[in-house]
Design an enzyme around this catalytic site. Structure first.
Site, PDB file in Angstrom:
ATOM      1  N   ASP A 161     -10.485   3.090   9.696  1.00 21.77           N
ATOM      2  CA  ASP A 161      -9.710   2.453  10.790  1.00 21.77           C
ATOM      3  C   ASP A 161     -10.238   2.397  12.263  1.00 21.77           C
ATOM      4  O   ASP A 161      -9.598   2.559  13.379  1.00 21.77           O
ATOM      5  CB  ASP A 161      -8.511   3.200  10.530  1.00 21.77           C
ATOM      6  CG  ASP A 161      -7.694   3.250   9.125  1.00 21.77           C
ATOM      7  OD1 ASP A 161      -7.639   2.207   8.776  1.00 21.77           O
ATOM      8  OD2 ASP A 161      -6.948   4.181   8.861  1.00 21.77           O
ATOM      9  N   TRP A 167       0.873  -1.128  -0.046  1.00 20.74           N
ATOM     10  CA  TRP A 167       0.030   0.174  -0.027  1.00 20.74           C
ATOM     11  C   TRP A 167       0.814   1.347   0.017  1.00 20.74           C
ATOM     12  O   TRP A 167       1.892   1.291   0.650  1.00 20.74           O
ATOM     13  CB  TRP A 167      -0.920   0.104   1.233  1.00 20.74           C
ATOM     14  CG  TRP A 167      -1.799   1.354   1.128  1.00 20.74           C
ATOM     15  CD1 TRP A 167      -2.912   1.654   0.473  1.00 20.74           C
ATOM     16  CD2 TRP A 167      -1.564   2.403   2.155  1.00 20.74           C
ATOM     17  NE1 TRP A 167      -3.104   3.093   0.638  1.00 20.74           N
ATOM     18  CE2 TRP A 167      -2.611   3.369   1.568  1.00 20.74           C
ATOM     19  CE3 TRP A 167      -0.590   2.850   2.951  1.00 20.74           C
ATOM     20  CZ2 TRP A 167      -2.461   4.622   2.163  1.00 20.74           C
ATOM     21  CZ3 TRP A 167      -0.568   4.256   3.454  1.00 20.74           C
ATOM     22  CH2 TRP A 167      -1.444   5.217   3.151  1.00 20.74           C
ATOM     23  N   ASP A 209      -7.462  -4.166   9.803  1.00 14.21           N
ATOM     24  CA  ASP A 209      -6.577  -2.890   9.601  1.00 14.21           C
ATOM     25  C   ASP A 209      -7.435  -1.704  10.551  1.00 14.21           C
ATOM     26  O   ASP A 209      -8.318  -1.114   9.784  1.00 14.21           O
ATOM     27  CB  ASP A 209      -6.539  -2.539   8.280  1.00 14.21           C
ATOM     28  CG  ASP A 209      -5.573  -1.171   8.146  1.00 14.21           C
ATOM     29  OD1 ASP A 209      -5.130  -1.033   9.195  1.00 14.21           O
ATOM     30  OD2 ASP A 209      -5.510  -0.901   6.869  1.00 14.21           O
ATOM     31  N   HIS A 263      -8.625  -6.466   4.434  1.00 16.34           N
ATOM     32  CA  HIS A 263      -8.224  -5.432   5.697  1.00 16.34           C
ATOM     33  C   HIS A 263      -9.833  -5.235   6.313  1.00 16.34           C
ATOM     34  O   HIS A 263     -10.305  -4.275   5.818  1.00 16.34           O
ATOM     35  CB  HIS A 263      -7.713  -4.187   5.285  1.00 16.34           C
ATOM     36  CG  HIS A 263      -6.209  -4.401   5.271  1.00 16.34           C
ATOM     37  ND1 HIS A 263      -5.242  -3.317   4.873  1.00 16.34           N
ATOM     38  CD2 HIS A 263      -5.236  -5.655   5.481  1.00 16.34           C
ATOM     39  CE1 HIS A 263      -4.160  -3.619   5.112  1.00 16.34           C
ATOM     40  NE2 HIS A 263      -4.053  -5.006   5.185  1.00 16.34           N
ATOM     41  N   ASP A 267      -9.750  -3.564   1.441  1.00 11.78           N
ATOM     42  CA  ASP A 267     -10.032  -2.885   2.914  1.00 11.78           C
ATOM     43  C   ASP A 267     -11.395  -2.088   2.780  1.00 11.78           C
ATOM     44  O   ASP A 267     -11.670  -1.290   1.935  1.00 11.78           O
ATOM     45  CB  ASP A 267      -8.910  -1.757   3.158  1.00 11.78           C
ATOM     46  CG  ASP A 267      -8.979  -1.024   4.202  1.00 11.78           C
ATOM     47  OD1 ASP A 267      -9.872  -0.614   4.865  1.00 11.78           O
ATOM     48  OD2 ASP A 267      -7.782  -0.779   4.977  1.00 11.78           O
ATOM     49  N   LYS A 327      -7.356   2.194  -2.717  1.00  6.33           N
ATOM     50  CA  LYS A 327      -8.023   3.348  -1.877  1.00  6.33           C
ATOM     51  C   LYS A 327      -8.920   4.195  -2.589  1.00  6.33           C
ATOM     52  O   LYS A 327      -8.398   4.727  -3.873  1.00  6.33           O
ATOM     53  CB  LYS A 327      -7.053   3.945  -0.891  1.00  6.33           C
ATOM     54  CG  LYS A 327      -7.353   4.890   0.207  1.00  6.33           C
ATOM     55  CD  LYS A 327      -6.282   4.828   1.308  1.00  6.33           C
ATOM     56  CE  LYS A 327      -7.016   5.682   2.611  1.00  6.33           C
ATOM     57  NZ  LYS A 327      -5.995   5.900   3.480  1.00  6.33           N
ATOM     58  N   GLU A 360      -3.099  -3.054  -2.521  1.00  6.42           N
ATOM     59  CA  GLU A 360      -4.213  -2.456  -1.790  1.00  6.42           C
ATOM     60  C   GLU A 360      -4.555  -0.986  -2.418  1.00  6.42           C
ATOM     61  O   GLU A 360      -3.732  -0.103  -2.494  1.00  6.42           O
ATOM     62  CB  GLU A 360      -3.960  -2.334  -0.197  1.00  6.42           C
ATOM     63  CG  GLU A 360      -5.094  -1.689   0.471  1.00  6.42           C
ATOM     64  CD  GLU A 360      -4.839  -1.721   2.074  1.00  6.42           C
ATOM     65  OE1 GLU A 360      -3.795  -1.783   2.319  1.00  6.42           O
ATOM     66  OE2 GLU A 360      -5.551  -1.250   2.859  1.00  6.42           O
ATOM     67  N   HIS A 405     -11.944   1.504   2.550  1.00  8.09           N
ATOM     68  CA  HIS A 405     -11.358   2.382   1.157  1.00  8.09           C
ATOM     69  C   HIS A 405     -12.568   2.619   0.170  1.00  8.09           C
ATOM     70  O   HIS A 405     -11.789   2.640  -0.978  1.00  8.09           O
ATOM     71  CB  HIS A 405     -10.323   1.564   0.631  1.00  8.09           C
ATOM     72  CG  HIS A 405      -8.790   1.599   1.745  1.00  8.09           C
ATOM     73  ND1 HIS A 405      -7.567   1.223   1.280  1.00  8.09           N
ATOM     74  CD2 HIS A 405      -9.146   2.272   2.879  1.00  8.09           C
ATOM     75  CE1 HIS A 405      -7.019   1.631   2.245  1.00  8.09           C
ATOM     76  NE2 HIS A 405      -7.378   2.075   3.291  1.00  8.09           N
ATOM     77  N   ASP A 455     -14.220   8.487   7.566  1.00  8.88           N
ATOM     78  CA  ASP A 455     -12.935   8.155   8.235  1.00  8.88           C
ATOM     79  C   ASP A 455     -12.878   6.548   8.286  1.00  8.88           C
ATOM     80  O   ASP A 455     -14.006   5.807   8.241  1.00  8.88           O
ATOM     81  CB  ASP A 455     -12.981   8.555   9.535  1.00  8.88           C
ATOM     82  CG  ASP A 455     -11.659   8.318  10.206  1.00  8.88           C
ATOM     83  OD1 ASP A 455     -10.540   8.458   9.425  1.00  8.88           O
ATOM     84  OD2 ASP A 455     -11.363   8.174  11.407  1.00  8.88           O
TER      85      ASP A 455
END
Ligand code: RNT
Ligand code: ZN
Length: 421
Positions: free
Chosen positions: A299, A188, A329, A289, A262, A231, A229, A265, A297
């Site tokens: 994570d 990434w 993640d 992930h 992810d 995004k 990865e 993302h 946002d």
């Protein structure tokens, strides 16, 4: 929790699921196949051990908060990981970032890292009989400060990150070789632009060129699996992320790599669960992930929500478990990090178990006969079934705290260990 109550509840639950044609004992056995790769960076907010007091810097990702007890040394981090694993049912792996090597107090730049800096981790993993996964670290570094790494127009910057990635892949391959289980290397990069670039084409061409060079070195699949990865956007890369989903889908299909999904993302209304059955038609394996996006946002600590559930359901329904590498993640510094780790991992495991307890054949029959009302009824009814009793019994069988009992364990660790750091 009282063992007799757990057992009795399980027997009742077992009968209820059996009524729907579901064998709960088999489901518990099948949970062995759900191996989650723990993301080491949850223990220290993506700081790493390159220098004392290292912190996550730039790259469009942030850890908010300063809850006490963050791991500051490798020993502390290993203590934390052991604690986390002692509270989790099932088997795990560990996913390391390149900044977590044992550098012996010396500054070893990213284009200089070697297997020897990670041999300690390999030995650690060997002792615990777990596999290791690996990640290049292309952020928190002066040469990523202008927002571009592998796609930089500056050849010196590109060369540095190409070398870093080549070394990371060779370290990962060695991990896979020594541990007898392939290591997944996740690539990434934070590359992107806050405002409208005019040369998207040129920049993306450079990323492709850098990747081609990195992947020109081949390793046996039994040692190394490469993943890339994508995004949608990051903080400071709102107008364009060079490694977009389209970019990496194309790259992965053409070059036979894995792709990392992810779930923080994508556009908030886009479902990663919906992508799996498409992508696995064209790509052998994926890396997940698992995370929790909140508004714009990502994570946040994984919870047992619809997003994660659909991902697990799609994997189980499609019988894709052996083609999916499950990673986590998230990094939140505003709460007990060990607690966050255990909640997130357990919630992901719960989602898989919930998915396995679905009367798939019944649902499929309804679907194929156009009985969509019955299908929806059953999907809703399953939410009222005694899933918790099966989960508790599984935890008990695995000799880990059942129900809320893990909370006490974590509070004890906080008082006895974390607060003394
Ligand atoms: C960033 C990516 C990436 C990182 C980790 C630390 O948006 O999700 O996977 O979070 O490598
Ligand atoms: Zn990620």
């Amino acid at each position: 929790m009282d063992k007799e109550i757990i057992k009795k509840s399980y027997q009742l639950a077992k009968a209820q699921y059996a009524d729907l044609g579901i064998d709960t004992d088999k489901v518990i056995e099948q949970m062995n196949d759900v191996v989650i790769s723990l993301h080491c960076w949850q223990t220290d907010d993506v700081g790493g051990f390159e220098k004392e007091g290292a912190e996550l810097g730039g790259g469009g990702i942030q850890a908010t908060g300063n809850y006490p007890g963050k791991a500051k040394t490798i020993t502390q981090m290993r203590d934390d990981l052991d604690k986390v694993m002692s509270l989790l049912p099932g088997r795990q792996r560990l996913s390391l970032h390149a900044i977590y090597g044992e550098f012996g107090g010396k500054l070893v730049d990213r284009d200089q890292i070697e297997v020897k800096h990670f041999q300690g981790w390999i030995d650690w993993a060997k002792k615990r009989k777990i596999g290791l996964d690996f990640n290049c670290t292309c952020f928190s570094h002066p040469l990523s400060d202008d927002g571009y790494t592998l796609s930089s127009k500056n050849p010196k910057i590109r060369k540095f990150w190409i070398e870093h990635n080549k070394r990371c892949r060779s370290i990962a391959a060695e991990m896979g070789k020594q541990l007898g289980t392939p290591s997944v290397h996740n690539l990434w990069i934070p590359d992107g632009s806050k405002d409208t670039p005019v040369d998207r084409a040129g920049i993306r061409k450079l990323l492709k060129k850098s990747l081609d060079e990195i992947f020109s070195v081949k390793y046996p699949k039994k040692y190394l699996k490469d993943s890339v990865e994508s995004k949608l956007f990051g903080i400071g890369s709102e107008a364009m992320v060079v490694g977009s989903h389209d970019f990496y889908m194309g790259y992965a299909v053409k070059n036979n790599t894995l792709i990392t999904l992810d779930n923080g993302h994508f556009h908030p209304t886009e479902q990663v669960g919906d992508k799996i059955s498409s992508i696995l038609l064209y790509i052998d394996e994926i890396l997940l992930h698992l995370t929790r996006g909140v508004r714009w946002d990502s994570d946040h600590v994984v919870t047992f929500n619809d997003d994660i559930l659909l991902i697990a359901q799609e994997i189980i329904r499609g019988k894709f478990l052996s083609r999916v590498n499950i990673g986590l993640d998230f990094f939140d510094a505003s709460l007990n990090r060990i607690g966050a780790y255990v909640i997130g991992t357990r919630s992901a495991q719960m989602a898989f178990m919930f998915a396995m307890l679905e009367p798939y054949q019944t649902l499929l029959k309804f679907e194929e006969n156009g009985r969509t009302f019955e299908r929806l009824s059953f999907l809703e009814l399953m939410k009222t079934k005694p899933f918790g009793a099966v989960w508790d019994y599984y935890c008990m069988k695995e000799n880990v705290p059942v129900g809320q009992d893990y909370i006490e364990e974590i509070v004890k660790y906080e008082t006895g260990v974390l607060n003394k750091r």
